[in-house]
Design an enzyme around this catalytic site. Structure first.
Site, PDB file in Angstrom:
ATOM      1  N   LYS A  22       1.103  85.974 -35.167  1.00 59.73           N
ATOM      2  CA  LYS A  22       0.099  85.243 -34.397  1.00 59.73           C
ATOM      3  C   LYS A  22      -1.298  85.468 -34.969  1.00 59.73           C
ATOM      4  O   LYS A  22      -2.118  84.549 -35.012  1.00 59.73           O
ATOM      5  CB  LYS A  22       0.119  85.696 -32.930  1.00 59.73           C
ATOM      6  CG  LYS A  22       1.263  85.171 -32.119  1.00 59.73           C
ATOM      7  CD  LYS A  22       1.006  85.308 -30.630  1.00 59.73           C
ATOM      8  CE  LYS A  22       0.741  86.747 -30.225  1.00 59.73           C
ATOM      9  NZ  LYS A  22       0.474  86.882 -28.777  1.00 59.73           N
ATOM     10  N   SER A  23      -1.552  86.708 -35.403  1.00 53.34           N
ATOM     11  CA  SER A  23      -2.880  87.024 -35.928  1.00 53.34           C
ATOM     12  C   SER A  23      -3.201  86.174 -37.149  1.00 53.34           C
ATOM     13  O   SER A  23      -4.290  85.592 -37.248  1.00 53.34           O
ATOM     14  CB  SER A  23      -2.954  88.512 -36.297  1.00 53.34           C
ATOM     15  OG  SER A  23      -2.770  89.324 -35.166  1.00 53.34           O
ATOM     16  N   ARG A  27      -5.742  82.560 -37.325  1.00 56.03           N
ATOM     17  CA  ARG A  27      -6.818  82.500 -38.316  1.00 56.03           C
ATOM     18  C   ARG A  27      -6.646  81.282 -39.220  1.00 56.03           C
ATOM     19  O   ARG A  27      -7.600  80.556 -39.516  1.00 56.03           O
ATOM     20  CB  ARG A  27      -6.830  83.787 -39.145  1.00 56.03           C
ATOM     21  CG  ARG A  27      -7.417  84.986 -38.403  1.00 56.03           C
ATOM     22  CD  ARG A  27      -7.028  86.302 -39.057  1.00 56.03           C
ATOM     23  NE  ARG A  27      -7.752  87.433 -38.488  1.00 56.03           N
ATOM     24  CZ  ARG A  27      -7.472  87.993 -37.315  1.00 56.03           C
ATOM     25  NH1 ARG A  27      -6.468  87.534 -36.584  1.00 56.03           N
ATOM     26  NH2 ARG A  27      -8.181  89.017 -36.869  1.00 56.03           N
ATOM     27  N   SER A 151     -14.373  94.355 -30.182  1.00 44.96           N
ATOM     28  CA  SER A 151     -13.118  93.775 -30.639  1.00 44.96           C
ATOM     29  C   SER A 151     -13.313  93.118 -32.002  1.00 44.96           C
ATOM     30  O   SER A 151     -14.281  92.384 -32.225  1.00 44.96           O
ATOM     31  CB  SER A 151     -12.622  92.738 -29.631  1.00 44.96           C
ATOM     32  OG  SER A 151     -11.566  91.972 -30.184  1.00 44.96           O
ATOM     33  N   SER A 179     -10.955  98.708 -35.768  1.00 39.80           N
ATOM     34  CA  SER A 179     -10.010  97.640 -36.150  1.00 39.80           C
ATOM     35  C   SER A 179     -10.311  97.053 -37.525  1.00 39.80           C
ATOM     36  O   SER A 179     -10.266  95.836 -37.727  1.00 39.80           O
ATOM     37  CB  SER A 179     -10.010  96.524 -35.079  1.00 39.80           C
ATOM     38  OG  SER A 179      -9.574  97.020 -33.846  1.00 39.80           O
ATOM     39  N   ASP A 297      -2.724  97.550 -30.399  1.00 39.20           N
ATOM     40  CA  ASP A 297      -1.715  96.709 -29.760  1.00 39.20           C
ATOM     41  C   ASP A 297      -0.323  97.329 -29.753  1.00 39.20           C
ATOM     42  O   ASP A 297       0.560  96.845 -29.030  1.00 39.20           O
ATOM     43  CB  ASP A 297      -1.652  95.334 -30.435  1.00 39.20           C
ATOM     44  CG  ASP A 297      -2.781  94.425 -29.995  1.00 39.20           C
ATOM     45  OD1 ASP A 297      -3.403  94.703 -28.952  1.00 39.20           O
ATOM     46  OD2 ASP A 297      -3.061  93.437 -30.700  1.00 39.20           O
ATOM     47  N   ARG A 328      -4.501  97.494 -19.957  1.00 36.16           N
ATOM     48  CA  ARG A 328      -3.216  98.021 -20.398  1.00 36.16           C
ATOM     49  C   ARG A 328      -3.087  99.528 -20.199  1.00 36.16           C
ATOM     50  O   ARG A 328      -1.982 100.033 -19.975  1.00 36.16           O
ATOM     51  CB  ARG A 328      -2.976  97.650 -21.865  1.00 36.16           C
ATOM     52  CG  ARG A 328      -2.651  96.179 -22.047  1.00 36.16           C
ATOM     53  CD  ARG A 328      -2.452  95.804 -23.502  1.00 36.16           C
ATOM     54  NE  ARG A 328      -2.026  94.406 -23.619  1.00 36.16           N
ATOM     55  CZ  ARG A 328      -2.014  93.714 -24.745  1.00 36.16           C
ATOM     56  NH1 ARG A 328      -2.402  94.291 -25.875  1.00 36.16           N
ATOM     57  NH2 ARG A 328      -1.609  92.453 -24.767  1.00 36.16           N
ATOM     58  N   ARG A 371       3.291  91.966 -23.734  1.00 32.72           N
ATOM     59  CA  ARG A 371       3.512  93.237 -24.415  1.00 32.72           C
ATOM     60  C   ARG A 371       4.022  94.315 -23.459  1.00 32.72           C
ATOM     61  O   ARG A 371       4.736  95.235 -23.881  1.00 32.72           O
ATOM     62  CB  ARG A 371       2.240  93.707 -25.125  1.00 32.72           C
ATOM     63  CG  ARG A 371       1.826  92.799 -26.269  1.00 32.72           C
ATOM     64  CD  ARG A 371       0.877  93.496 -27.225  1.00 32.72           C
ATOM     65  NE  ARG A 371       0.317  92.559 -28.179  1.00 32.72           N
ATOM     66  CZ  ARG A 371       0.933  92.122 -29.266  1.00 32.72           C
ATOM     67  NH1 ARG A 371       2.158  92.533 -29.522  1.00 32.72           N
ATOM     68  NH2 ARG A 371       0.338  91.264 -30.079  1.00 32.72           N
ATOM     69  N   LYS A 395       6.443  82.791 -23.454  1.00 31.68           N
ATOM     70  CA  LYS A 395       5.237  82.075 -23.846  1.00 31.68           C
ATOM     71  C   LYS A 395       4.721  82.542 -25.206  1.00 31.68           C
ATOM     72  O   LYS A 395       4.086  81.778 -25.936  1.00 31.68           O
ATOM     73  CB  LYS A 395       4.146  82.283 -22.788  1.00 31.68           C
ATOM     74  CG  LYS A 395       4.505  81.732 -21.416  1.00 31.68           C
ATOM     75  CD  LYS A 395       3.426  82.054 -20.394  1.00 31.68           C
ATOM     76  CE  LYS A 395       3.793  81.559 -19.010  1.00 31.68           C
ATOM     77  NZ  LYS A 395       2.774  81.907 -17.999  1.00 31.68           N
TER      78      LYS A 395
END
Length: 414
Positions: A22-23, A27, A151, A179, A297, A328, A371, A395
């Site tokens: 997905k990452s 992008r 983030s 990150s 994550d 989370r 998750r 989803k």
């Protein structure tokens, strides 16, 4: 939908194909919107990526009013990336909104950075949060400053649109950068399109590039998805699980799973684009300490694995988990406590004390966060477990429950 998960198997030998990251997909979807002559292969079939793609596809439609609404539901990455995209899409005006939870997730830091460049963005409700009204502008300014510990999606959002700015971008990050792998992933994708970048100290630059050559971009499979199969391999008595498609020199930060799970008894071996996870026999388990500043994550998966193995863990670098689909850290504390765990959390860390007893037949709340559901599922190797609101997984990862069945899990809808 509530599912009961059980597994009577002690040995697993299987092969699984995992959808594109997905990452990377999100992008590349944005880059394709900026440079339509590139093509994409092995893209994610997740809901988040479909929402992102659908929002970008509206660029081909002619709006009839200035109240065009783009609803990205729960897709946090889409909210950040699209904020930057529509801000530099001159002449386009949209209202970018999402679910009730999305309207509680901050966007002010990114908005202020874009405003430094000349973007015109206003808040429709509460200041600092979606929904936001974006009036696309031709951006000529090229220098912006941003706190380094935010983030990485804020940073990547700016970098992804930077080459389409008239004078490119010079982004100065103030403080300690978090990150970094996700920032490097973004820059590597730009470099693949021959867009010039540099990352020296706390300054990132992206050169302007009005057009790129026609090229197919192939998306690597998602390493965060691989974490659940690492957990399954660790919790099985004997396991050999082959997953694809993965690169040994991956751009994805979560590829650090190779080292993290080696400390929990799982060896990784690559053969072409296939990655095989093998459970080590007679492994000497010990408590683990991991800094997940670059890979937050996978915290949920790791702590559940540790509980299942009967070992303790201390995880740090988790401050961004409080503003995800749910808080989370607090969600983990609540759900692991139900299972009998001794766990404590701070604003950026988690500590689990080793325990040999796990309460069976516990119903795990998922907080509308895929998750949470996926991280707890492998625990069925140790005790029967219920997963509430299990449809949230479909989803983002439509094939997950079927993949678990192929691995021998017994899954019943309650």
């Amino acid at each position: 939908m509530k599912l009961l998960l059980q597994s009577a198997l002690s040995e697993i030998n299987a092969a699984i194909k995992i959808t594109g990251s997905k990452s990377e997909t999100n992008r590349l979807l944005l880059l394709k919107a900026l440079f339509p002559n590139i093509t994409l292969a092995n893209t994610s079939n997740s809901d988040d990526s479909e929402v992102m793609g659908a929002a970008l596809a509206t660029n081909n439609q002619q709006p009839t009013t200035n109240n065009e609404i783009i609803d990205i539901h729960h897709a946090g990455t889409a909210m950040r990336f699209l904020t930057a995209y529509f801000a530099v899409n001159a002449g386009r005006e949209v209202v970018l909104t999402g679910s009730s939870r999305m309207q509680e997730r901050p966007i002010k830091i990114l908005v202020e950075a874009l405003e430094q460049l000349g973007a015109v963005i206003t808040y429709e409700k509460e200041v600092g949060y979606p929904p936001i009204r974006i009036k696309g502008q031709k951006i000529t300014a090229s220098k912006v400053k941003l706190a380094a510990n935010v983030s990485s999606q804020y940073i990547s959002a700016l970098l992804l649109v930077a080459s389409k700015l008239e004078n490119g971008l010079e982004l100065t990050l103030e403080g300690e950068i978090t990150s970094i792998p996700y920032i490097k992933m973004t820059l590597a994708l730009l470099n693949d399109l021959n867009i010039q970048t540099s990352f020296e100290g706390n300054v990132i630059t992206v050169a302007p590039k009005p057009a790129v050559e026609t090229k197919e971009m192939v998306v690597e499979s998602d390493w965060s998805s691989a974490s659940y199969y690492y957990s399954i391999a660790a919790l099985a008595d004997v396991a050999s699980i082959t997953i694809s498609s993965y690169k040994e020199n991956s751009l994805q930060g979560d590829s650090a799973l190779v080292n993290f799970y080696k400390a929990m008894g799982v060896e990784s071996s690559f053969n072409g684009n296939q990655l095989t996870l093998t459970k080590q026999a007679n492994f000497n388990y010990q408590d683990v300490t991991f800094d997940l500043n670059n890979t937050p994550d996978i915290a949920q998966t790791i702590v559940v694995t540790c509980l299942g193995l009967g070992i303790g863990c201390h995880l740090t670098g988790l401050h961004t988990l409080k503003i995800k689909e749910t808080d989370r850290l607090e969600a983990l504390r609540i759900e692991l406590t139900k299972l009998g765990a001794n766990i404590s959390v701070t604003n950026d860390s988690l500590t689990l004390v080793a325990t040999k007893e796990i309460n069976p037949n516990v119903a795990i709340a998922t907080y509308n966060d895929h998750r949470m559901a996926m991280a707890f599922a492998p625990l069925a190797f140790r005790v029967p477990i219920y997963i509430e609101n299990a449809e949230v997984v479909s989803k983002s990862y439509p094939d997950f429950w079927e993949d678990l069945k192929s691995l021998g899990f017994q899954i019943s809808e309650i």
